[in-house]
Design an enzyme around this catalytic site. Structure first.
Site, PDB file in Angstrom:
ATOM      1  N   GLU A  95       0.823  -1.195   0.000  1.00 22.67           N
ATOM      2  CA  GLU A  95       0.000   0.000   0.000  1.00 22.67           C
ATOM      3  C   GLU A  95       0.868   1.259   0.000  1.00 22.67           C
ATOM      4  OE1 GLU A  95      -4.250  -0.943   1.800  1.00 22.67           O
ATOM      5  OE2 GLU A  95      -2.643  -1.344   3.222  1.00 22.67           O
ATOM      6  N   CYS A 336       0.548   6.171   7.485  1.00 27.75           N
ATOM      7  CA  CYS A 336       1.598   5.180   7.279  1.00 27.75           C
ATOM      8  C   CYS A 336       1.633   4.286   8.502  1.00 27.75           C
ATOM      9  CB  CYS A 336       2.934   5.872   7.134  1.00 27.75           C
ATOM     10  SG  CYS A 336       2.999   6.913   5.701  1.00 27.75           S
TER      11      CYS A 336
HETATM   12  N1  SAH Z   1       9.425  -0.165   9.419  1.00 28.95           N
HETATM   13  C1  SAH Z   1       9.776   1.202   9.443  1.00 28.95           C
HETATM   14  C2  SAH Z   1       9.022   2.026   8.417  1.00 28.95           C
HETATM   15  C3  SAH Z   1       7.602   1.649   8.216  1.00 28.95           C
HETATM   16  S1  SAH Z   1       6.532   1.830   9.634  1.00 28.95           S
HETATM   17  C4  SAH Z   1       9.578   1.786  10.833  1.00 28.95           C
HETATM   18  O1  SAH Z   1       9.028   1.103  11.679  1.00 28.95           O
HETATM   19  O2  SAH Z   1      10.040   2.902  11.031  1.00 28.95           O
HETATM   20  C5  SAH Z   1       6.366   3.567   9.447  1.00 28.95           C
HETATM   21  C6  SAH Z   1       5.743   4.374  10.549  1.00 28.95           C
HETATM   22  O3  SAH Z   1       4.390   4.047  10.761  1.00 28.95           O
HETATM   23  C7  SAH Z   1       6.486   4.201  11.826  1.00 28.95           C
HETATM   24  O4  SAH Z   1       6.916   5.408  12.416  1.00 28.95           O
HETATM   25  C8  SAH Z   1       5.450   3.522  12.621  1.00 28.95           C
HETATM   26  O5  SAH Z   1       5.690   3.730  13.897  1.00 28.95           O
HETATM   27  C9  SAH Z   1       4.139   4.122  12.117  1.00 28.95           C
HETATM   28  N2  SAH Z   1       2.944   3.398  12.557  1.00 28.95           N
HETATM   29  C10 SAH Z   1       2.823   2.071  12.671  1.00 28.95           C
HETATM   30  N3  SAH Z   1       1.621   1.737  13.235  1.00 28.95           N
HETATM   31  C11 SAH Z   1       0.968   2.875  13.461  1.00 28.95           C
HETATM   32  C12 SAH Z   1      -0.307   3.192  14.049  1.00 28.95           C
HETATM   33  N4  SAH Z   1      -1.104   2.245  14.505  1.00 28.95           N
HETATM   34  N5  SAH Z   1      -0.671   4.495  14.132  1.00 28.95           N
HETATM   35  C13 SAH Z   1       0.153   5.472  13.696  1.00 28.95           C
HETATM   36  N6  SAH Z   1       1.372   5.240  13.153  1.00 28.95           N
HETATM   37  C14 SAH Z   1       1.786   3.956  13.032  1.00 28.95           C
END
Ligand code: SAH
Ligand code: SF4
Length: 346
Positions: A95, A336
């Site tokens: 996505e 994201c």
């Molecule tokens: N794997 C990498 C990049 C992808 S996740 C990482 O973890 O940094 C990207 C972002 O989405 C991260 O900052 C993560 O914390 C955020 N994210 C994941 N789940 C989320 C949620 N439930 N609500 C808001 N942001 C979220």
């Protein structure tokens, strides 16, 4: 007899492309022409590359593989113009999100189909891991979305599905192609890679003096607590990561490093959390991006507006630059990280 795989044209740098063309007896300048069709004009159909002769177009089709993707789903947010796209590259689905702001146009893209990690607050970690994307597949999300809109993309975050530093080569290659002057020519400071804290990848990134911004997903600055919400903490404790970054502070650009911090109700937004987070942010001169957990998930939920404000204020009062990033596209689970599996076709 095994059939040799054709090189994926979108993954190649202009120099690599030139090398292959010249080896087959073509003129070097053709490489720039082809590169511009692909990366600047985002034209993937050789027949539309009008300054190329038909026999050269045939040669390209024979020699290379061209982007092969489908957009299986589009969900647009009625409240804020955000849109989420489900791209399919064969069996790999990912996505990507279109995020319009007043003065910039951001997109959030994926680097893996699913994620090999399993953070407890993240929907991506719960779906089956289908593997790395190639550089071309990462770029196809950028170009595929750009083709749909007149508005020019200005900012790109690698914060969709997957862990960029577990697909380091392809993620960095995609970033450099996006920034290439014969392509989209997006400023390197407007390209951000987000990592959960994969130390070897961070070390490589710093040693190679990569010019992109680096977002470190912290979400807690206490080892025990972080371990409960992020499995990466077992392997690469955040204190090692921050210790390393502190050592290398002089080698990073001003403003290159930021922290991502999801505010989860009843978990990581107590006064002690703010105090410790502020300490680290100041030590490393890092801006803090606060993200309210964007929906109810896995028994965790978004704090009240009041608690969000309190946490933000506790940081700012300590002299930290903290931004409440909001969670755009709440109504389509488009932030994201919430790039969830519910619409993924099996
Ligand atoms: N794997 C990498 C990049 C992808 S996740 C990482 O973890 O940094 C990207 C972002 O989405 C991260 O900052 C993560 O914390 C955020 N994210 C994941 N789940 C989320 C949620 N439930 N609500 C808001 N942001 C979220
Ligand atoms: Fe993977 Fe990042 Fe989600 Fe954690 S937050 S499961 S590292 S995509």
């Amino acid at each position: 007899m095994s059939i040799e795989k054709k090189p994926e044209i979108l993954s190649l740098t202009e120099d690599e492309l030139a090398h292959l063309l010249v080896a087959d007896g073509h003129k070097k300048f053709r490489a720039q022409q082809v590169f511009q069709w692909l990366h600047l004009k985002q034209v993937f159909d050789v027949r539309q590359m009008t300054n190329l002769k038909a026999d050269f177009q045939d040669y390209l089709t024979e020699k290379f593989s061209f982007p092969d993707f489908k957009i299986l789903n589009e969900s647009k947010s009625p409240s804020d113009q955000t849109a989420k796209y489900l791209f399919a590259f064969g069996k790999k689905q990912v996505e990507s999100v279109w995020l319009p702001y007043e003065n910039r146009q951001s997109i959030c893209i994926s680097v893996q189909s699913g994620c090999s990690l399993d953070c407890s607050f993240c929907a991506t970690g719960k779906i089956a891991f289908k593997g790395n994307l190639t550089a071309g597949e990462i770029l196809t999300q950028v170009y595929g979305m750009q083709q749909l809109y007149d508005r020019r993309i200005t900012n790109i975050v690698f914060m969709g599905m997957g862990e960029p530093f577990y697909n380091y080569d392809n993620a960095i290659r995609a970033a450099s192609l996006i920034a290439h002057q014969h392509g989209m020519n997006i400023s390197r400071r407007r390209i951000t890679l987000s990592t959960s804290g994969v130390l070897p990848g961070i070390q490589r990134f710093i040693e190679e003096k990569q010019p992109y911004r680096l977002a470190l997903s912290l979400h807690s600055v206490f080892a025990d607590k972080r371990k409960r919400i992020m499995d990466i903490e077992e392997k690469y404790p955040f204190e090692d990561v921050l210790g390393y970054l502190r050592e290398k502070r002089g080698e990073m650009q001003q403003g290159q490093l930021m922290f991502e911090y999801i505010m989860i109700d009843g978990i990581n937004i107590f006064p002690d959390d703010a105090k410790e987070l502020a300490r680290w942010a100041k030590l490393l001169n890092a801006k803090v991006n606060l993200i309210p957990m964007n929906t109810e998930f896995n028994g965790m939920h978004r704090p009240s507006e009041e608690k969000i404000y309190e946490f933000w204020r506790a940081l700012v009062e300590r002299g930290v630059v903290a931004v409440n990033r909001k969670s755009p596209a709440k109504d389509i689970d488009g932030a994201c990280g919430m790039l969830a599996g519910q619409k993924l076709a099996s």
